[in-house]
Motif scaffolding. Structure first.
Motif, short mmCIF file in Angstrom:
data_model
loop_
_atom_site.label_atom_id
_atom_site.label_comp_id
_atom_site.label_asym_id
_atom_site.label_seq_id
_atom_site.Cartn_x
_atom_site.Cartn_y
_atom_site.Cartn_z
N ARG A 33 4.71 -0.32 -16.38
CA ARG A 33 5.62 -0.37 -15.24
C ARG A 33 4.86 -0.34 -13.92
O ARG A 33 5.27 -0.96 -12.94
CB ARG A 33 6.60 0.80 -15.32
N SER A 34 3.76 0.40 -13.87
CA SER A 34 3.00 0.45 -12.62
C SER A 34 2.37 -0.90 -12.31
O SER A 34 2.23 -1.29 -11.15
CB SER A 34 1.91 1.53 -12.71
N TYR A 35 1.97 -1.66 -13.36
CA TYR A 35 1.41 -2.99 -13.15
C TYR A 35 2.49 -3.93 -12.60
O TYR A 35 2.22 -4.74 -11.71
CB TYR A 35 0.86 -3.56 -14.45
N LYS A 36 3.70 -3.81 -13.15
CA LYS A 36 4.79 -4.62 -12.64
C LYS A 36 5.05 -4.32 -11.17
O LYS A 36 5.24 -5.21 -10.35
CB LYS A 36 6.07 -4.35 -13.44
N TYR A 92 4.60 -7.16 -8.33
CA TYR A 92 5.69 -7.62 -7.47
C TYR A 92 5.43 -7.25 -6.01
O TYR A 92 5.71 -8.04 -5.10
CB TYR A 92 7.02 -7.03 -7.93
N THR A 93 4.88 -6.06 -5.78
CA THR A 93 4.62 -5.65 -4.40
C THR A 93 3.56 -6.54 -3.76
O THR A 93 3.69 -6.94 -2.59
CB THR A 93 4.16 -4.17 -4.37
N SER A 94 2.49 -6.81 -4.51
CA SER A 94 1.44 -7.70 -3.96
C SER A 94 2.01 -9.10 -3.71
O SER A 94 1.60 -9.78 -2.76
CB SER A 94 0.26 -7.77 -4.93
N GLY A 95 2.93 -9.53 -4.55
CA GLY A 95 3.56 -10.83 -4.35
C GLY A 95 4.36 -10.86 -3.06
O GLY A 95 4.29 -11.85 -2.30
N PHE A 96 5.13 -9.80 -2.80
CA PHE A 96 5.90 -9.74 -1.56
C PHE A 96 4.98 -9.72 -0.33
O PHE A 96 5.25 -10.39 0.68
CB PHE A 96 6.80 -8.50 -1.55
N ILE A 97 3.90 -8.94 -0.44
CA ILE A 97 2.95 -8.87 0.69
C ILE A 97 2.32 -10.25 0.93
O ILE A 97 2.17 -10.70 2.08
CB ILE A 97 1.86 -7.82 0.42
N THR A 98 1.95 -10.91 -0.17
CA THR A 98 1.32 -12.23 -0.05
C THR A 98 2.27 -13.24 0.58
O THR A 98 1.90 -14.02 1.48
CB THR A 98 0.88 -12.73 -1.44
N LEU A 99 3.52 -13.24 0.12
CA LEU A 99 4.52 -14.15 0.70
C LEU A 99 4.71 -13.89 2.19
O LEU A 99 4.82 -14.83 2.99
CB LEU A 99 5.86 -14.01 -0.04
N SER A 138 -3.18 -11.85 -2.67
CA SER A 138 -2.43 -11.34 -3.82
C SER A 138 -3.30 -10.47 -4.71
O SER A 138 -2.91 -9.37 -5.13
CB SER A 138 -1.87 -12.53 -4.61
N VAL A 139 -4.51 -10.97 -5.04
CA VAL A 139 -5.43 -10.21 -5.91
C VAL A 139 -5.84 -8.91 -5.25
O VAL A 139 -5.84 -7.83 -5.87
CB VAL A 139 -6.66 -11.07 -6.26
N PHE A 140 -6.22 -9.01 -3.96
CA PHE A 140 -6.66 -7.82 -3.24
C PHE A 140 -5.53 -6.78 -3.15
O PHE A 140 -5.75 -5.58 -3.39
CB PHE A 140 -7.12 -8.23 -1.83
N SER A 141 -4.34 -7.24 -2.84
CA SER A 141 -3.19 -6.32 -2.73
C SER A 141 -2.88 -5.66 -4.07
O SER A 141 -2.62 -4.46 -4.17
CB SER A 141 -1.96 -7.07 -2.23
N PHE A 142 -2.93 -6.48 -5.15
CA PHE A 142 -2.64 -5.95 -6.48
C PHE A 142 -3.63 -4.84 -6.84
O PHE A 142 -3.23 -3.76 -7.33
CB PHE A 142 -2.69 -7.08 -7.51
N LEU A 143 -4.92 -5.10 -6.64
CA LEU A 143 -5.94 -4.11 -6.99
C LEU A 143 -5.80 -2.84 -6.17
O LEU A 143 -5.88 -1.72 -6.71
CB LEU A 143 -7.34 -4.72 -6.81
N ILE A 144 -5.61 -3.00 -4.87
CA ILE A 144 -5.49 -1.82 -4.00
C ILE A 144 -4.27 -1.00 -4.37
O ILE A 144 -4.33 0.24 -4.50
CB ILE A 144 -5.42 -2.24 -2.52
N ILE A 145 -3.14 -1.67 -4.54
CA ILE A 145 -1.91 -0.95 -4.87
C ILE A 145 -2.04 -0.23 -6.22
O ILE A 145 -1.67 0.93 -6.37
CB ILE A 145 -0.71 -1.91 -4.88
N GLN A 146 -2.58 -0.96 -7.23
CA GLN A 146 -2.69 -0.37 -8.56
C GLN A 146 -3.63 0.83 -8.56
O GLN A 146 -3.34 1.88 -9.14
CB GLN A 146 -3.18 -1.43 -9.56
N LEU A 147 -4.78 0.69 -7.91
CA LEU A 147 -5.73 1.79 -7.85
C LEU A 147 -5.15 3.00 -7.13
O LEU A 147 -5.35 4.15 -7.54
CB LEU A 147 -7.03 1.33 -7.17
N ARG A 148 -4.43 2.73 -6.04
CA ARG A 148 -3.84 3.83 -5.27
C ARG A 148 -2.72 4.52 -6.08
O ARG A 148 -2.58 5.74 -6.05
CB ARG A 148 -3.28 3.32 -3.95
N ILE A 149 -1.94 3.72 -6.83
CA ILE A 149 -0.89 4.31 -7.66
C ILE A 149 -1.51 5.22 -8.72
O ILE A 149 -1.07 6.34 -8.95
CB ILE A 149 -0.05 3.21 -8.33
#
Length: 351
Positions: free
Chosen positions: A7-10, A14-21, A51-62
């Motif tokens: 769930r955290s990956y999802k 999705y969050t990184s996708g919104f940020i990227t858009l 997208s990649v950078f946002s995903f990694l940062i968000i996941q690591l921080r979570i």
């Protein structure tokens, strides 16, 4: 593939996708409005990197956030030892965490229920022991005070009251000795002196010892058959004699007048026998059977005390047999009779 995502990956995806858009949209507006041009290749590259950078940062921080919070929970409630949380990112799957919390909650619920049962048992035990000690203490006190007030001058009254006071003291000593024995059995301080002996002869000696007590109610003490051959066992003879005595005394105490207490010895398995003490007395209600071996527990709250005893007999039986690593069994039909049985280690005749 979505099912395999935690769930955290999802959430991070999705969050990184919104940020990227959002970022790509801002750049696209800037290019169209101010630069009046559109270059999709740099924009696509920027979108992928964002997208990649946002995903990694968000996941690591979570993971870091949940790790700290979960570790704090584990430390506070002692759910797991600190050593169980290694210096690596713990899972951020909420389902796993929920299961751990539910497991902890169930464990605590059972622990609380167990503590409540123990507390109720403690209160009942303290009330029982207070009652058992209070009765003979007040009896002795009454006779002694009467003697002090002047009855000691009358020889007949003095002797009678001193004898009754002595019986009260004997009862107190009896209770204290039984409590001391149970305590030693529970703590393992009581040494068992195991030896080889004939269990038939031991039962016969208990019959002889209790013959007069049984005669008062015209209860016959008997075997189910003639045991002409020796049945050798290996146990603490003195303690097993106490077990037999307590069980047969109980069968006499709660037996009917003109009744029978019958003892049988049967082979159970290769190296075990089972000894059964059966009576045709008043029997025991099923609701009382689970608590029979508790200290001071009495089936008949009013009448049983008239029979005397410490109220610890069956508890002592249980602890002595447990010290021998043997089993105890109870079967009873209310109004028909009861059967108490226990196992013992059997030896060969030529051993």
């Amino acid at each position: 593939m979505a099912k395999e995502f935690k769930r955290s990956y999802k959430f991070a995806f999705y969050t990184s996708g919104f940020i990227t858009l959002f970022m790509v949209g801002l750049i696209l507006l800037y290019e169209v409005i101010y630069l009046r041009s559109f270059h999709w290749q740099p924009l696509l590259f920027f979108g992928i990197c964002c997208s990649v950078f946002s995903f990694l940062i968000i996941q690591l921080r979570i993971e870091h956030f949940i790790y700290k919070r979960v570790k704090a929970v584990y430390d506070n409630v002692s759910l797991l030892e600190s050593s169980n949380l290694q210096e690596k990112q713990v899972t951020t799957d909420m389902a796993t965490l929920t299961k751990e919390i539910e497991k902890f909650a169930k464990g605590k619920k059972l622990e609380i229920e167990s503590l409540k049962v123990r507390e109720n048992y403690r209160k009942e035990f303290m009330g029982n022991i207070a009652h058992e000690l209070k009765t003979p203490l007040f009896t002795v006190q009454g006779y002694v005070l009467t003697l002090i007030d002047g009855a000691i001058k009358d020889k007949n009254v003095r002797d009678k009251y001193l004898e009754r006071a002595s019986k009260g003291v004997d009862r107190l000593i009896y209770i204290v000795k039984d409590l001391d024995m149970i305590n030693k059995l529970e703590t393992g301080d009581l040494h068992l002196d195991k030896e080889k002996y004939n269990i038939v002869e031991l039962i016969e000696s208990v019959f002889d010892m209790l013959e007069m007590k049984a005669a008062k109610k015209n209860i016959s003490l008997t075997f189910d058959m003639d045991y002409n051959d020796k049945i050798l066992v290996f146990s603490d003879k003195e303690r097993i004699q106490q077990v037999l005595t307590n069980l047969i005394v109980n069968s006499i105490k709660y037996g009917k007048n003109d009744g029978t207490t019958e003892v049988s010895i049967e082979n159970l398995i290769k190296n075990k026998i089972i000894i059964r003490i059966t009576d045709n007395g008043e029997g025991i209600e099923q609701k009382n059977i689970p608590r029979l071996f508790e200290r001071f527990y009495r089936v008949d709250k009013s009448g049983s005390r008239k029979e005397g005893g410490s109220g610890l007999g069956l508890s002592i039986v249980k602890h002595i047999l447990e010290a021998h690593n043997e089993k105890t069994y109870v079967e009873s039909d209310f109004g028909v009779g009861s059967e108490f049985s226990f196992t013992l280690e059997k030896l060969k005749k030529n051993t």
